[in-house]
Design a protein around this motif. Structure first.
Motif, PDB file in Angstrom:
ATOM      1  N   ILE A 195      -1.232 -27.287 -53.300  1.00 19.48           N
ATOM      2  CA  ILE A 195      -1.787 -28.282 -53.780  1.00 19.48           C
ATOM      3  C   ILE A 195      -2.911 -28.164 -54.756  1.00 19.48           C
ATOM      4  O   ILE A 195      -2.779 -28.786 -55.721  1.00 19.48           O
ATOM      5  CB  ILE A 195      -2.831 -28.931 -52.284  1.00 19.48           C
ATOM      6  CG1 ILE A 195      -1.687 -29.273 -51.547  1.00 19.48           C
ATOM      7  CG2 ILE A 195      -3.623 -30.196 -52.887  1.00 19.48           C
ATOM      8  CD1 ILE A 195      -2.352 -29.849 -49.977  1.00 19.48           C
ATOM      9  N   VAL A 196      -3.605 -27.055 -54.857  1.00 20.28           N
ATOM     10  CA  VAL A 196      -4.619 -26.664 -55.888  1.00 20.28           C
ATOM     11  C   VAL A 196      -3.907 -26.593 -57.318  1.00 20.28           C
ATOM     12  O   VAL A 196      -4.039 -26.950 -58.420  1.00 20.28           O
ATOM     13  CB  VAL A 196      -5.433 -25.459 -55.662  1.00 20.28           C
ATOM     14  CG1 VAL A 196      -6.203 -25.078 -56.599  1.00 20.28           C
ATOM     15  CG2 VAL A 196      -6.402 -25.640 -54.429  1.00 20.28           C
ATOM     16  N   SER A 198      -0.951 -27.456 -57.961  1.00 17.39           N
ATOM     17  CA  SER A 198      -0.289 -28.854 -58.615  1.00 17.39           C
ATOM     18  C   SER A 198      -1.639 -29.566 -59.404  1.00 17.39           C
ATOM     19  O   SER A 198      -1.052 -30.017 -60.325  1.00 17.39           O
ATOM     20  CB  SER A 198       0.202 -29.636 -57.319  1.00 17.39           C
ATOM     21  OG  SER A 198       0.507 -30.795 -57.826  1.00 17.39           O
ATOM     22  N   GLY A 199      -2.424 -29.632 -58.811  1.00 15.53           N
ATOM     23  CA  GLY A 199      -3.599 -30.446 -59.504  1.00 15.53           C
ATOM     24  C   GLY A 199      -3.875 -29.827 -60.840  1.00 15.53           C
ATOM     25  O   GLY A 199      -4.334 -30.387 -61.860  1.00 15.53           O
ATOM     26  N   ARG A 325      -3.640 -39.659 -51.650  1.00 15.84           N
ATOM     27  CA  ARG A 325      -3.370 -38.036 -51.667  1.00 15.84           C
ATOM     28  C   ARG A 325      -4.451 -37.492 -52.666  1.00 15.84           C
ATOM     29  O   ARG A 325      -4.768 -36.299 -52.473  1.00 15.84           O
ATOM     30  CB  ARG A 325      -2.077 -37.839 -51.767  1.00 15.84           C
ATOM     31  CG  ARG A 325      -1.049 -38.118 -50.595  1.00 15.84           C
ATOM     32  CD  ARG A 325       0.371 -37.688 -50.833  1.00 15.84           C
ATOM     33  NE  ARG A 325       1.194 -38.111 -50.076  1.00 15.84           N
ATOM     34  CZ  ARG A 325       2.512 -38.006 -50.181  1.00 15.84           C
ATOM     35  NH1 ARG A 325       3.130 -37.479 -50.972  1.00 15.84           N
ATOM     36  NH2 ARG A 325       3.349 -38.172 -48.954  1.00 15.84           N
ATOM     37  N   SER A 328      -7.891 -35.907 -51.461  1.00 10.48           N
ATOM     38  CA  SER A 328      -7.716 -34.696 -50.566  1.00 10.48           C
ATOM     39  C   SER A 328      -7.389 -33.504 -51.778  1.00 10.48           C
ATOM     40  O   SER A 328      -8.068 -32.430 -51.535  1.00 10.48           O
ATOM     41  CB  SER A 328      -6.859 -34.472 -49.485  1.00 10.48           C
ATOM     42  OG  SER A 328      -5.519 -34.999 -49.969  1.00 10.48           O
ATOM     43  N   GLN A 329      -6.731 -33.894 -52.760  1.00  8.35           N
ATOM     44  CA  GLN A 329      -6.265 -32.821 -53.501  1.00  8.35           C
ATOM     45  C   GLN A 329      -7.544 -32.423 -54.243  1.00  8.35           C
ATOM     46  O   GLN A 329      -7.858 -31.251 -54.373  1.00  8.35           O
ATOM     47  CB  GLN A 329      -5.295 -33.361 -54.612  1.00  8.35           C
ATOM     48  CG  GLN A 329      -4.736 -32.349 -55.716  1.00  8.35           C
ATOM     49  CD  GLN A 329      -3.556 -32.601 -56.551  1.00  8.35           C
ATOM     50  OE1 GLN A 329      -3.354 -33.986 -56.902  1.00  8.35           O
ATOM     51  NE2 GLN A 329      -2.354 -31.931 -56.558  1.00  8.35           N
TER      52      GLN A 329
END
Length: 387
Positions: A195-196, A198-199, A325, A328-329
């Motif tokens: 997730i990190v 991707s951000g 979403r 939270s990201q």
């Protein structure tokens, strides 16, 4: 032989206020987990004109004496910003508070609580939420789990017997606040890392440090996001401009640019995370005194803090994003960046997040996702003042 009568009187001057502050050091001296606050901070908390809470609250401090000796204390207060809130959020019209309870025994505690209730009732209050010492933003709740651990910065610590006294006085749980701890030397689970990552590839997202050279502006920005992000939360009371300035001045010595993050989306600041080195680790042995030599030790520590624990007291995402979403990201990205900095630059090994409302599902889910666990719980109790 019968015990002497407990006499409770209002705090009316400097000597009484000093006695009010001093009592906590005596009654908690034998508790190895208690952290004596710096005496100047403890005195400032209860002094009109210094603590901006008094700008929007009616406050009365009380002392209990037996045979002329101080044996207990309590504060009673009505926060006019809190009673203006929606009753669905816990406060609202007719809800007063008490806090800062210290008592030698149960009879003293019950006499003090009854005095605080009578004061609130005389002021037109019909319900009490307690303990709050004194604002919801300072040290809310009575410790109910984690008595063997010292509190981190900005968290309270009370003996279990006070919890027993409060319940015996007819109080029932209104809301549980939790703190979570984690080993920050360990990387987060693979899902969080993805997730990190991707951000980091999203050009619309920017995670930045605060700029200490623009401290006042950054503090105002963070508290603007906070007031928006928390506005629907249980117990929420907005910060005033004076409280924003006061908090900024108070925390400036321990603020580190690489421990406070602001998240921007398409150029707009939409979230923040504040992390503070645990100052309590440094001041615990000082017994509340800066002189004659502790001020020098503190100054050296502030220049290059190496705390075991980093605490996240505040974070927030603007309301318009909270169901997304993206929220939270952004949170995971800020947590990860601060985790890395805490370990590599400060040598920290432990993190503490909170307090978090027990029913704040979003924050509880984030805490669970990074493998943290509940280490302390605090209870805010309620009681009707009618009937």
């Amino acid at each position: 032989m019968a015990q002497a009568e407990v006499v409770i009187t209002p705090v009316t001057g400097k000597a009484d206020r000093n006695a009010f502050v001093d009592l906590a050091y005596r009654l908690n001296a034998s508790d190895p987990a208690w952290v004596p606050p710096l005496r100047m901070d403890a005195l400032e908390l209860v002094t009109p004109g210094k603590n901006p809470f008094f700008d929007h609250a009616d406050v009365q401090l009380f002392l209990a004496r037996r045979n002329g000796a101080v044996v207990g204390r309590i504060s009673a207060h009505i926060d006019h910003l809190a009673i203006a809130m929606d009753p669905a959020q816990g406060m609202g019209p007719g809800v007063g508070n008490w806090g800062l309870l210290e008592a030698e025994d149960e009879s003293v505690a019950h006499a003090l609580i009854a005095k605080a209730e009578a004061w609130l009732r005389d002021k037109g209050m019909h319900r009490v939420l307690a303990p709050l010492s004194m604002s919801i933003w300072e040290e809310p709740g009575q410790l109910t789990k984690g008595f063997d651990q010292s509190p981190t910065i900005m968290m309270g610590h009370q003996p279990k017997r006070y919890d027993d006294y409060i319940k015996a006085a007819g109080y029932t749980p209104a809301k549980t606040l939790k703190t979570y701890e984690l080993d920050i030397t360990q990387e987060f689970p693979p899902l969080i890392q993805r997730i990190v990552s991707s951000g980091e590839k999203n050009a619309k997202i920017r995670i930045r440090n605060v700029d200490r050279s623009k401290f006042e502006q950054e503090a105002a920005l963070i508290l603007d996001i906070l007031n928006d992000a928390w506005s629907d939360n249980w117990g929420f009371v907005p910060f005033t401009d004076r409280e924003i300035a006061y908090a900024g001045k108070k925390f400036k010595p321990i603020v580190r640019e690489d421990l406070i993050m602001v998240a921007e989306y398409e150029g707009e600041p939409v979230a923040f995370m504040m992390t503070l080195p645990d100052l309590n680790e440094m001041i615990k042995p000082m017994n509340g005194k800066l002189f004659p030599f502790n001020w020098a030790k503190l100054l050296l520590w502030l220049r290059n803090p190496k705390p075991r624990t980093m605490r996240v007291p505040l974070m927030g995402v603007r309301k318009k994003l909270q169901a997304s979403r993206l929220a939270s990201q952004l949170a995971f990205m800020m947590i990860e960046y601060i985790r890395r900095n805490s370990v590599t630059r400060y040598g920290s090994t432990r993190g503490e997040i909170g307090w978090i409302l027990e029913d704040n599902q979003g924050m509880v889910a984030i805490a669970d996702a990074i493998n943290s666990h509940v280490n302390k719980e605090y209870e805010i109790y309620g009681k009707s003042l009618t009937g």
